[in-house]
Design an enzyme around this catalytic site. Structure first.
Site, PDB file in Angstrom:
ATOM      1  CG  ASN A  10     138.649  76.043  22.936  1.00  0.00           C
ATOM      2  OD1 ASN A  10     138.754  76.949  23.973  1.00  0.00           O
ATOM      3  ND2 ASN A  10     139.766  75.612  22.495  1.00  0.00           N
ATOM      4  NE  ARG A  87     141.207  73.781  26.037  1.00  0.00           N
ATOM      5  CZ  ARG A  87     142.524  74.596  25.490  1.00  0.00           C
ATOM      6  NH1 ARG A  87     142.030  75.459  24.566  1.00  0.00           N
ATOM      7  NH2 ARG A  87     143.792  74.659  26.023  1.00  0.00           N
ATOM      8  CG  HIS A 176     148.866  71.811  26.317  1.00  0.00           C
ATOM      9  ND1 HIS A 176     150.084  72.360  26.372  1.00  0.00           N
ATOM     10  CD2 HIS A 176     148.241  72.807  25.695  1.00  0.00           C
ATOM     11  CE1 HIS A 176     150.188  73.561  25.653  1.00  0.00           C
ATOM     12  NE2 HIS A 176     149.079  73.796  25.175  1.00  0.00           N
ATOM     13  NE  ARG A 237     151.569  81.132  26.072  1.00  0.00           N
ATOM     14  CZ  ARG A 237     150.700  80.059  26.241  1.00  0.00           C
ATOM     15  NH1 ARG A 237     151.047  78.867  27.096  1.00  0.00           N
ATOM     16  NH2 ARG A 237     149.696  79.826  25.699  1.00  0.00           N
ATOM     17  CD  GLU A 381     143.878  69.832  22.949  1.00  0.00           C
ATOM     18  OE1 GLU A 381     143.868  70.376  23.991  1.00  0.00           O
ATOM     19  OE2 GLU A 381     144.562  70.402  21.977  1.00  0.00           O
TER      20      GLU A 381
END
Ligand code: AMP
Length: 394
Positions: A10, A87, A176, A237, A381
């Site tokens: 990733n 990813r 996600h 965010r 993940e």
């Protein structure tokens, strides 16, 4: 069954996270992180069991990091690495499933990079570096957006003129996806329900957070949109704001697009509201001590999250359960309790004892008897990416 080894990578612009996954084992044989890449402080750190190591690679890039990591990985799996799963944040409308990496696939990912200008170029760097180091090894791209490609048009279109969609691909994509897919499928199994006849709301709550409606194993709506900025309140965010805010900040405060984006992606969310931290653990502790900003940030986070979940429920024909996952969803009984307290209209009620007693890192049911399921399901993940990569192993 033959034992398989998949390296999961990733990449960020200056970092590379990795884990060697054997789907039959719950622990990663080796995992680690290369960070501060392309700077004098570049460093690779890794963990094998409880054994931790660090290696300085001054000014090293993604390829240099991989050149250090790969011999360690090969040693651990006795030279029997079956493939690498990468990813990739944005697959646009092109990638709807895990995809074997070829030069043409790399060009396609590059072509859609304007949709994820910070993330996709970093993933491309990682994929190119890995192909340079191991040109003959199977490499697969797994896209965060792919799971949401099943959303119907009423869920993925913005209410803006058609041309912006048809000519410029401006629509909602969602992110996600790997996590929403993993936890919804795991939860169906955990509750003895068939994946293809079950309906879930999922809340992935980490530094970035999103909600999703999963119907019969497929995403039918999600809170993030064209970018991971849309939706619920996150660490730094803002999530949803009035689109009019951009013009207002520009006209009234003379802020540039870069300044506004920086404000809304790096200085907002839990950090902006609390004036203290983007870390939920810090906020929970400060709330206990009476910190007003931390208290407000937690209240807003939970209320907005509940609103998002309630709106996702529109997409489902029935509700088999609400799933919490991610660093916050898996670990914070407070956030789960406050969020569910806003969802009485959906019939959801939390069992306070089951909620607070659930052991870290375990799956469990935390609803009151005779009310819809509320499930805590740890996400993984890396494991999902490894399983997706394995589909290509002959
Ligand atoms: P993630 O991005 O999934 O790693 O999640 C990171 C977030 O999870 C941070 O806001 C952490 O503060 C939060 N988190 C991790 N452990 C806990 C905990 N025990 N209680 C509350 N929040 C936690």
């Amino acid at each position: 069954m033959v034992s398989r080894n998949i390296l999961v990578i990733n990449c960020g612009s200056s970092s590379l996270k990795f884990a060697l996954v054997n789907p039959e084992q719950s622990q990663f044989a080796i995992s680690g992180l290369a960070e501060c890449l392309n700077t004098p402080q570049a460093v690779v750190s890794w963990k094998i069991g409880e054994d931790k190591n660090t290696l300085s690679i001054p000014s090293g890039d993604h390829k240099d990091a991989l050149s250090k990591i790969m011999p360690l990985v090969q040693e651990i799996c006795h030279g029997k690495l079956d493939g690498i799963g990468h990813r990739v944040v944005h697959g646009g409308h092109i990638f709807t499933a895990p995809t074997k990496i070829t030069p043409q696939v790399l060009s396609e990912i590059e072509r859609i990079s304007p949709l994820a200008p910070l993330h996709n170029p970093a993933a491309l760097q990682g994929m190119r570096a890995a192909l340079d180091v191991y040109p003959d090894l199977l490499q697969v791209a797994i896209f965060d957006t792919a799971f949401h490609q099943t959303m119907p048009e009423q869920a993925f279109r913005y209410c803006i003129p058609e041309d912006y969609y048809s000519k410029h691909n401006i629509r909602r994509y969602g992110f996600h996806g790997t996590s929403h897919r993993y936890v919804s499928h795991q939860t169906a199994e955990f509750c003895n329900l068939p994946v293809d006849n079950s309906h879930w709301l999922t809340a992935h709550l980490g530094n970035g957070s999103s909600t999703c409606a999963v119907s019969n194993g497929k995403s039918v709506d999600t809170s993030m949109g064209l970018t991971p900025q849309e939706g619920v309140c996150m660490g730094t965010r803002s999530g949803d704001v009035d689109p009019g805010l951009f013009g207002h900040l520009s006209r009234v405060l003379g802020m540039s697009i870069n300044e506004i984006e920086n404000l809304l992606t790096k200085q907002s969310g839990l950090l902006g509201l609390s004036g203290l931290s983007n870390d939920m653990r810090t906020l929970e502790q400060s709330r206990e001590e009476g910190h007003k900003g931390a208290t407000l940030a937690i209240e807003v986070f939970c209320y907005r999250l509940a609103k998002s979940l309630a709106s996702m429920a529109c997409a489902l024909p029935r509700l088999d359960g609400l799933i919490f996952t991610g660093g916050i969803g898996e670990n914070s009984s407070l956030i789960r309790e406050l969020t569910v307290s806003w969802l009485k209209l959906l019939g959801l009620e939390i069992d306070t004892q089951a909620n607070t007693k659930l052991a870290r890192g375990t799956a469990g049911l935390i609803n009151k008897p005779n009310t819809p399921r509320i499930v805590v399901m740890p996400t993984n993940e890396e494991r999902q990416i490894a399983l997706d990569t394995l589909l290509f192993v002959k």
